[in-house]
Write a protein that holds these residues in place. Structure first.
Motif, PDB file in Angstrom:
ATOM      1  N   ARG A   1     -48.980   4.189 -72.242  1.00  0.00           N
ATOM      2  CA  ARG A   1     -49.309   4.691 -70.911  1.00  0.00           C
ATOM      3  C   ARG A   1     -48.532   5.982 -70.686  1.00  0.00           C
ATOM      4  O   ARG A   1     -47.307   6.016 -70.835  1.00  0.00           O
ATOM      5  CB  ARG A   1     -48.933   3.670 -69.836  1.00  0.00           C
ATOM      6  N   LEU A   2     -49.247   7.028 -70.331  1.00  0.00           N
ATOM      7  CA  LEU A   2     -48.634   8.329 -70.077  1.00  0.00           C
ATOM      8  C   LEU A   2     -48.660   8.636 -68.583  1.00  0.00           C
ATOM      9  O   LEU A   2     -49.330   7.946 -67.807  1.00  0.00           O
ATOM     10  CB  LEU A   2     -49.372   9.418 -70.856  1.00  0.00           C
ATOM     11  N   SER A   3     -47.985   9.704 -68.187  1.00  0.00           N
ATOM     12  CA  SER A   3     -47.953  10.064 -66.772  1.00  0.00           C
ATOM     13  C   SER A   3     -49.303  10.590 -66.286  1.00  0.00           C
ATOM     14  O   SER A   3     -49.639  10.442 -65.120  1.00  0.00           O
ATOM     15  CB  SER A   3     -46.844  11.083 -66.496  1.00  0.00           C
ATOM     16  N   LEU A   4     -50.079  11.202 -67.157  1.00  0.00           N
ATOM     17  CA  LEU A   4     -51.440  11.632 -66.812  1.00  0.00           C
ATOM     18  C   LEU A   4     -52.422  10.605 -67.346  1.00  0.00           C
ATOM     19  O   LEU A   4     -52.221  10.055 -68.424  1.00  0.00           O
ATOM     20  CB  LEU A   4     -51.767  12.994 -67.425  1.00  0.00           C
ATOM     21  N   HIS A   5     -53.482  10.368 -66.606  1.00  0.00           N
ATOM     22  CA  HIS A   5     -54.487   9.389 -67.004  1.00  0.00           C
ATOM     23  C   HIS A   5     -55.816  10.025 -67.390  1.00  0.00           C
ATOM     24  O   HIS A   5     -56.748   9.319 -67.765  1.00  0.00           O
ATOM     25  CB  HIS A   5     -54.708   8.368 -65.886  1.00  0.00           C
ATOM     26  N   GLN A   6     -55.891  11.356 -67.290  1.00  0.00           N
ATOM     27  CA  GLN A   6     -57.121  12.035 -67.668  1.00  0.00           C
ATOM     28  C   GLN A   6     -56.839  13.487 -67.997  1.00  0.00           C
ATOM     29  O   GLN A   6     -55.825  14.049 -67.614  1.00  0.00           O
ATOM     30  CB  GLN A   6     -58.175  11.919 -66.571  1.00  0.00           C
ATOM     31  N   ILE A   7     -57.765  14.066 -68.743  1.00  0.00           N
ATOM     32  CA  ILE A   7     -57.795  15.503 -69.006  1.00  0.00           C
ATOM     33  C   ILE A   7     -59.109  15.972 -68.415  1.00  0.00           C
ATOM     34  O   ILE A   7     -60.177  15.493 -68.816  1.00  0.00           O
ATOM     35  CB  ILE A   7     -57.701  15.821 -70.509  1.00  0.00           C
ATOM     36  N   GLY A   8     -59.031  16.875 -67.441  1.00  0.00           N
ATOM     37  CA  GLY A   8     -60.236  17.225 -66.690  1.00  0.00           C
ATOM     38  C   GLY A   8     -60.722  15.975 -65.995  1.00  0.00           C
ATOM     39  O   GLY A   8     -59.961  15.269 -65.334  1.00  0.00           O
ATOM     40  N   LYS A   9     -61.980  15.649 -66.197  1.00  0.00           N
ATOM     41  CA  LYS A   9     -62.564  14.435 -65.608  1.00  0.00           C
ATOM     42  C   LYS A   9     -62.589  13.273 -66.599  1.00  0.00           C
ATOM     43  O   LYS A   9     -63.055  12.188 -66.278  1.00  0.00           O
ATOM     44  CB  LYS A   9     -63.999  14.719 -65.143  1.00  0.00           C
TER      45      LYS A   9
ATOM     46  N   MET B   1     -53.350  21.831 -62.059  1.00  0.00           N
ATOM     47  CA  MET B   1     -53.063  21.946 -63.477  1.00  0.00           C
ATOM     48  C   MET B   1     -54.394  22.122 -64.215  1.00  0.00           C
ATOM     49  O   MET B   1     -55.319  21.362 -64.017  1.00  0.00           O
ATOM     50  CB  MET B   1     -52.338  20.660 -63.924  1.00  0.00           C
ATOM     51  N   ASN B   2     -54.474  23.130 -65.096  1.00  0.00           N
ATOM     52  CA  ASN B   2     -55.726  23.367 -65.824  1.00  0.00           C
ATOM     53  C   ASN B   2     -55.821  22.475 -67.073  1.00  0.00           C
ATOM     54  O   ASN B   2     -54.890  21.747 -67.413  1.00  0.00           O
ATOM     55  CB  ASN B   2     -55.891  24.856 -66.170  1.00  0.00           C
ATOM     56  N   ILE B   3     -56.957  22.552 -67.753  1.00  0.00           N
ATOM     57  CA  ILE B   3     -57.234  21.692 -68.915  1.00  0.00           C
ATOM     58  C   ILE B   3     -56.181  21.879 -70.015  1.00  0.00           C
ATOM     59  O   ILE B   3     -55.686  20.902 -70.585  1.00  0.00           O
ATOM     60  CB  ILE B   3     -58.648  21.964 -69.482  1.00  0.00           C
ATOM     61  N   GLY B   4     -55.833  23.114 -70.307  1.00  0.00           N
ATOM     62  CA  GLY B   4     -54.832  23.386 -71.340  1.00  0.00           C
ATOM     63  C   GLY B   4     -53.479  22.791 -70.994  1.00  0.00           C
ATOM     64  O   GLY B   4     -52.804  22.202 -71.847  1.00  0.00           O
TER      65      GLY B   4
ATOM     66  N   THR C   1     -53.658  18.976 -71.293  1.00  0.00           N
ATOM     67  CA  THR C   1     -53.658  18.606 -72.708  1.00  0.00           C
ATOM     68  C   THR C   1     -52.256  18.728 -73.297  1.00  0.00           C
ATOM     69  O   THR C   1     -51.799  17.840 -74.026  1.00  0.00           O
ATOM     70  CB  THR C   1     -54.657  19.466 -73.498  1.00  0.00           C
ATOM     71  N   LYS C   2     -51.575  19.808 -72.972  1.00  0.00           N
ATOM     72  CA  LYS C   2     -50.220  20.025 -73.488  1.00  0.00           C
ATOM     73  C   LYS C   2     -49.283  18.918 -73.017  1.00  0.00           C
ATOM     74  O   LYS C   2     -48.503  18.376 -73.809  1.00  0.00           O
ATOM     75  CB  LYS C   2     -49.691  21.389 -73.048  1.00  0.00           C
ATOM     76  N   GLN C   3     -49.360  18.539 -71.752  1.00  0.00           N
ATOM     77  CA  GLN C   3     -48.506  17.470 -71.236  1.00  0.00           C
ATOM     78  C   GLN C   3     -48.808  16.147 -71.928  1.00  0.00           C
ATOM     79  O   GLN C   3     -47.899  15.421 -72.338  1.00  0.00           O
ATOM     80  CB  GLN C   3     -48.677  17.319 -69.722  1.00  0.00           C
ATOM     81  N   VAL C   4     -50.090  15.845 -72.094  1.00  0.00           N
ATOM     82  CA  VAL C   4     -50.490  14.583 -72.730  1.00  0.00           C
ATOM     83  C   VAL C   4     -50.012  14.528 -74.177  1.00  0.00           C
ATOM     84  O   VAL C   4     -49.401  13.548 -74.605  1.00  0.00           O
ATOM     85  CB  VAL C   4     -52.020  14.387 -72.635  1.00  0.00           C
ATOM     86  N   ILE C   5     -50.279  15.578 -74.949  1.00  0.00           N
ATOM     87  CA  ILE C   5     -49.924  15.537 -76.375  1.00  0.00           C
ATOM     88  C   ILE C   5     -48.406  15.543 -76.561  1.00  0.00           C
ATOM     89  O   ILE C   5     -47.877  14.857 -77.433  1.00  0.00           O
ATOM     90  CB  ILE C   5     -50.629  16.651 -77.187  1.00  0.00           C
ATOM     91  N   GLN C   6     -47.691  16.280 -75.727  1.00  0.00           N
ATOM     92  CA  GLN C   6     -46.227  16.283 -75.843  1.00  0.00           C
ATOM     93  C   GLN C   6     -45.648  14.907 -75.528  1.00  0.00           C
ATOM     94  O   GLN C   6     -44.779  14.427 -76.258  1.00  0.00           O
ATOM     95  CB  GLN C   6     -45.614  17.354 -74.935  1.00  0.00           C
ATOM     96  N   GLU C   7     -46.122  14.283 -74.452  1.00  0.00           N
ATOM     97  CA  GLU C   7     -45.643  12.937 -74.112  1.00  0.00           C
ATOM     98  C   GLU C   7     -45.949  11.944 -75.220  1.00  0.00           C
ATOM     99  O   GLU C   7     -45.098  11.144 -75.603  1.00  0.00           O
ATOM    100  CB  GLU C   7     -46.302  12.443 -72.822  1.00  0.00           C
ATOM    101  N   LEU C   8     -47.180  11.984 -75.725  1.00  0.00           N
ATOM    102  CA  LEU C   8     -47.570  11.049 -76.783  1.00  0.00           C
ATOM    103  C   LEU C   8     -46.699  11.241 -78.021  1.00  0.00           C
ATOM    104  O   LEU C   8     -46.183  10.276 -78.587  1.00  0.00           O
ATOM    105  CB  LEU C   8     -49.046  11.213 -77.128  1.00  0.00           C
ATOM    106  N   LEU C   9     -46.514  12.483 -78.444  1.00  0.00           N
ATOM    107  CA  LEU C   9     -45.743  12.740 -79.660  1.00  0.00           C
ATOM    108  C   LEU C   9     -44.265  12.414 -79.468  1.00  0.00           C
ATOM    109  O   LEU C   9     -43.614  11.929 -80.399  1.00  0.00           O
ATOM    110  CB  LEU C   9     -45.942  14.178 -80.127  1.00  0.00           C
ATOM    111  N   GLU C  10     -43.727  12.641 -78.278  1.00  0.00           N
ATOM    112  CA  GLU C  10     -42.326  12.294 -78.020  1.00  0.00           C
ATOM    113  C   GLU C  10     -42.113  10.788 -78.110  1.00  0.00           C
ATOM    114  O   GLU C  10     -41.081  10.327 -78.584  1.00  0.00           O
ATOM    115  CB  GLU C  10     -41.900  12.799 -76.642  1.00  0.00           C
ATOM    116  N   ARG C  11     -43.078  10.024 -77.666  1.00  0.00           N
ATOM    117  CA  ARG C  11     -42.944   8.568 -77.657  1.00  0.00           C
ATOM    118  C   ARG C  11     -43.348   7.919 -78.973  1.00  0.00           C
ATOM    119  O   ARG C  11     -43.042   6.758 -79.216  1.00  0.00           O
ATOM    120  CB  ARG C  11     -43.771   7.992 -76.515  1.00  0.00           C
ATOM    121  N   SER C  12     -44.021   8.657 -79.833  1.00  0.00           N
ATOM    122  CA  SER C  12     -44.603   8.055 -81.032  1.00  0.00           C
ATOM    123  C   SER C  12     -43.665   7.953 -82.225  1.00  0.00           C
ATOM    124  O   SER C  12     -43.847   7.095 -83.071  1.00  0.00           O
ATOM    125  CB  SER C  12     -45.847   8.833 -81.458  1.00  0.00           C
TER     126      SER C  12
END
Length: 177
Positions: free
Chosen positions: A148-156, A1-4, A7-18
């Motif tokens: 807590r999201l399913s991903l724990h990092q973006i890139g490194k 999975m690339n950086i974009g 990022t998309k997965q992280v922001i979507q998860e955060l906004l869905e839960r927020s």
């Protein structure tokens, strides 16, 4: 999975839960150095910052949220926001313009992408995303709750997300929603 995609997965998860409402503020601190695997503040990468910023900015626009981009410590962790956000929340602009090595690449992206960018010193955001240990806590409302999201990092870069909630006040006889 690339950086974009990350990022998309992280922001979507955060906004869905927020459950943020139209006009709420999301504060984002982002170290492009950390995303690339470097040391925060030492290896700014404008292209990576642009990729991450674009995804987050689009998600915020779709939900009609204000994005606050936190600057690095060289600008005392000031924030870049839209002028409309400053007006709505009665925030006083200050005179500072971020650059990749003095304010950070992510904040510089915000400055160039926003229609009417302004810099402010303080904000009380309803939710936040910290990419790479940028210390966004000072810009959140008082009762921050980690997410807590399913991903724990973006890139490194490690990520930490938070939502806020109203304070519980009263005593044992108080009823809460």
């Amino acid at each position: 999975m690339n950086i974009g995609e990350q990022t998309k997965q992280v922001i979507q998860e955060l906004l869905e839960r927020s459950h943020l409402a139209k006009g709420d503020i999301l504060v984002v601190g982002c170290s492009s150095s950390e995303i690339a695997g470097g040391v925060i503040g030492k290896e700014s990468n404008f292209e990576l910052a642009q990729e991450v910023f674009h995804v987050i900015h689009e998600a915020c626009k779709q939900r009609q949220l204000f994005l606050a981009a936190q600057c690095c410590e060289h600008l005392n962790r000031a924030l870049i926001i839209e002028q409309d956000c400053a007006r709505q929340y009665a925030l006083d602009p200050v005179c500072a313009v971020p650059k990749p090595k003095a304010g950070g690449s992510f904040a510089t992206c915000a400055w160039t992408a926003f229609e009417h960018p302004v810099t402010v010193e303080h904000i009380r955001a309803a939710a936040g995303l910290d990419i790479g240990g940028t210390l966004i806590g000072m810009h959140l409302k008082e009762v921050a709750v980690p997410v807590r999201l399913s991903l724990h990092q973006i890139g490194k870069a490690p990520i930490i997300c938070a939502l806020t909630r109203p304070k519980y006040i009263g005593g044992e006889r108080t009823n809460y929603q």
